[in-house]
Scaffold this active site. Structure first.
Site, mmCIF file in Angstrom:
data_model
loop_
_atom_site.group_PDB
_atom_site.id
_atom_site.type_symbol
_atom_site.label_atom_id
_atom_site.label_comp_id
_atom_site.label_asym_id
_atom_site.label_seq_id
_atom_site.Cartn_x
_atom_site.Cartn_y
_atom_site.Cartn_z
ATOM 1 N N ASP A 424 0.855 -1.104 -0.165
ATOM 2 C CA ASP A 424 0.002 0.009 0.243
ATOM 3 C C ASP A 424 0.859 1.435 0.067
ATOM 4 O O ASP A 424 1.976 1.370 0.432
ATOM 5 C CB ASP A 424 -0.699 0.008 1.341
ATOM 6 C CG ASP A 424 -2.249 0.518 1.107
ATOM 7 O OD1 ASP A 424 -2.281 1.712 0.013
ATOM 8 O OD2 ASP A 424 -2.936 0.731 1.932
ATOM 9 N N GLU A 479 -14.216 1.860 1.251
ATOM 10 C CA GLU A 479 -13.451 2.321 2.156
ATOM 11 C C GLU A 479 -13.556 3.642 2.380
ATOM 12 O O GLU A 479 -13.604 4.343 3.496
ATOM 13 C CB GLU A 479 -11.675 2.172 2.002
ATOM 14 C CG GLU A 479 -11.182 2.900 1.046
ATOM 15 C CD GLU A 479 -9.562 2.894 1.020
ATOM 16 O OE1 GLU A 479 -9.082 1.892 1.661
ATOM 17 O OE2 GLU A 479 -9.109 3.812 0.658
#
Length: 672
Positions: A424, A479
């Protein structure tokens, strides 16, 4: 901070210099509907016509080397060739098991050891530069232009932040944003757009712009700005913008896991030997649903570099971060600890879910060292506990922590039995970062580990070249509902991405919310998150969104309270033998059908408009069949969790009538 911006802009129609000694080369698609005309004169240009209508007007292409040489100015042709290609491509871990690949190939080789290849498909055109030079060199810039000849309407994703024309700051982006639809002339001239994006002509034809086979080269942004500020002369053009190669950078960003570029080189790419460059794509369709069905990105990608793919296992993932480790009814404090993850593993095992992920928090914070594990976690114990229950473990990793010790990290955790990483916060796509993603894919493949890339640009073909890279973010996924206000129209976004972002490849949208907010009832919450739209909208997402590595975002506790929804989600495949987009319109609705073996799944979604759909089921044949239907309940417009599960007899029906609530959806499972 020095800001060297490599921006090669060109003027719109009518402003190109006079062409002398023009020579044209034409190539048509196999079905004859699309024609490319490549003109060699003072500039190398091309046009695209569809059914006789010019939809992309004369558009120049070139590469400028740091030496000052320009590939594309007064090109001197050495050789040309044209041939028809027809083949079948195996496509594991994709939306279909194989792809028919048919196109016309036009190859133009020029003096001084460079060339251009054009492929004309039935659904569009792509071109790329080719270098045959053995001696290394650098590229100062690339000229990419799409001249539409009219002030067409475009649906584009801007970079998330930046309205001041400072492209350097905009090059640092997570490639997550909703879409804006405007005439080209009204697009924000100060703000970059990332790919893919779609333009629509006055006649209703769609042109999806993207790129594929993006290896060791910076990704392309687009701009609607004029090079000299005279906006009135150029309302019909989009232009490519590229980040220069990083010279210096500093550690920073999220938890000190990112590198922010502080100075750039006067070039955008290093070239170390003969190579091909990324494909520039223009997918052309007359129906929105055909965009969602395009396989051009996958076709143009470099073939797999992994000889044995038998170890690669797609599947579903019980995820911890979105639901904030919120489980109830247990005798331990939930959080980042072994007891919690054993609970997740037990849940996964009971429902045939292949993976559990340990997201951020298992490694010591602010150390960027994946060998430092917090005291509450024992990775080996969790791996062994999962293995005994046929559940594998995936670990989250920040970019810097993974990059600084990649080989050792992959070796160590593969020996422990960990099956892959979710990496990420890359948040760039200059050449240095693109090379990182390929290096990560190759390193993980050597250790038989899968990858899920977050904080990441569009897939651009990487999932074909390294099929162990199963999923990508680069999407304004669920998210965002942990913190986005109700002003964010996620329902419109959900029925836009299948026609645009998903054209580039799979999306780690992370659907599956069991708290569902009807219009007016949604609110953001970090620890008790919910979705916009209905329960059936969430279920349909497992059909509509392509995700070979697919998250169950909500808490195991919440799923166990909803056994009907859980059974549907847990049983659905993540890779497919066949996919058909049955109907849809960008930003309004979509209906997708996918087959695995002898079972069809059909999912439909709408925006915030209630909708009555007639779903064409003629592809199922005439035989009477029993099907399971999840549809919005009678009160789903006021309570998003309201749904109806029923068994229906299709009886050879050619259509299914189904009502979708505002923000609603449906999911149908049919056994052949």
């Amino acid at each position: 901070m020095k800001q060297t911006l490599l921006i090669l802009l060109i003027t719109c129609l009518g402003s190109l210099p006079p062409v002398s000694a023009q020579k044209q080369h034409k190539a048509a698609s196999p079905d004859g509907r699309i024609t490319a005309t490549v003109t060699l004169g003072d500039k190398l240009t091309y046009t695209i016509a569809h059914d006789g209508e010019t939809i992309l007007h004369e558009s120049p292409i070139s590469l400028t080397l740091s030496s000052g040489e320009v590939w594309g100015d007064k090109p001197q042709l050495a050789q040309s060739a044209q041939k028809n290609i027809r083949q079948t491509i195996a496509s594991p871990f994709y939306r279909k098991e194989k792809i028919d690949d048919e196109y016309t190939l036009l190859t133009l080789n020029f003096k001084k050891q460079w060339g251009v290849e054009f492929r004309v498909y039935n659904d569009g055109l792509a071109y790329r530069f080719v270098s045959k030079r053995a001696k290394p060199f650098t590229i100062a810039g690339e000229e990419v232009a799409y001249n539409f000849g009219d002030d067409v309407t475009a649906t584009v994703p801007y970079v998330m932040y930046g309205d001041d024309g400072n492209y350097e700051s905009q090059f640092h982006t997570s490639f997550e944003n909703t879409y804006t639809t405007e005439k080209l002339s009204r697009l924000n001239k100060e703000r970059l757009m990332f790919l893919p994006l779609v333009a629509e002509t006055a006649s209703g034809k769609k042109i999806c712009i993207s790129e594929s086979d993006l290896e060791s080269y910076p990704g392309m942004f687009m701009s609607s700005a004029h090079p000299h500020g005279d906006l009135a002369t150029a309302p019909c053009r989009l232009t490519g913008i590229f980040a220069a190669y990083p010279r210096t950078s500093k550690l920073g960003g999220h938890n000190m896991l990112q590198f922010e570029v502080t100075e750039r080189e006067p070039y955008m790419a290093k070239v170390n030997g003969p190579r091909t460059f990324p494909w520039r794509m223009a997918i052309v369709t007359t129906a929105d649903k055909d965009l969602a069905d395009s396989d051009m990105t996958y076709k143009l990608a470099a073939p797999s570099r992994i000889a044995d793919i038998s170890w690669i296992k797609p599947g579903k993932v019980a995820w911890d971060w979105w639901n904030d480790w919120n489980i109830t009814g247990v005798d331990f404090v939930a959080g980042i600890n072994n007891d919690t993850y054993k609970y997740y593993i037990d849940f996964a095992a009971a429902n045939g879910i292949e993976y559990v992920i340990l997201d951020e928090g298992w490694a010591v914070n602010l150390k960027a060292d994946l060998m430092q594990v917090v005291d509450e976690i024992d990775i080996k114990e969790l791996v062994d506990y999962g293995a005994a229950r046929n559940v594998d473990i995936i670990l989250w990793a920040g970019y810097h922590a993974f990059n600084r010790d990649m080989e050792n990290v992959c070796r160590h955790y593969s020996e422990l039995g960990v099956k892959g990483f979710k990496v990420d916060f890359m948040d760039r796509d200059d050449q240095e970062m693109v090379e990182f993603n390929y290096r990560a894919a190759e390193t993980c493949a050597r250790y038989k580990m899968i990858l899920d890339l977050h904080g990441m640009y569009k897939p651009a073909g990487l999932n074909r070249t390294y099929p162990n890279v199963l999923n990508f973010e680069g999407v304004h996924g669920l998210e965002q509902m942990k913190w986005s206000s109700a002003e964010v129209d996620q329902m419109k976004y959900d029925v836009t991405i299948p026609f645009i972002r998903q054209v580039a490849g799979p999306i780690d949208y992370t659907q599956g919310a069991m708290r569902n907010g009807s219009r007016g009832n949604y609110h953001p919450s970090n620890s008790q998150p919910m979705s916009q739209g209905t329960r059936c909208h969430q279920l349909a997402g497992y059909v509509v969104f392509e995700s070979p590595f697919n998250m169950l975002c909500d808490s195991p506790t919440n799923y166990m309270r909803e056994p009907e929804s859980l059974e549907f989600i847990a049983s659905i495949p993540t890779v497919w033998d066949e996919t058909i987009t049955l109907d849809g319109k960008i930003g309004e609705y979509i209906v997708t059908a996918r087959r695995k073996g002898n079972t069809w799944y059909i999912g439909g979604m709408t925006n915030w408009d209630a909708r009555d759909l007639q779903v064409d089921l003629s592809f199922l044949g005439e035989k009477a069949r029993t099907a399971t239907l999840f549809r919005d309940g009678a009160n789903a417009h006021r309570n998003g969790t309201d749904y109806k599960k029923e068994s229906i007899q299709l009886k050879g029906n050619k259509e299914l009538d189904v009502h979708l609530a505002p923000g609603g959806g449906f999911a149908l499972r049919v056994q052949l």
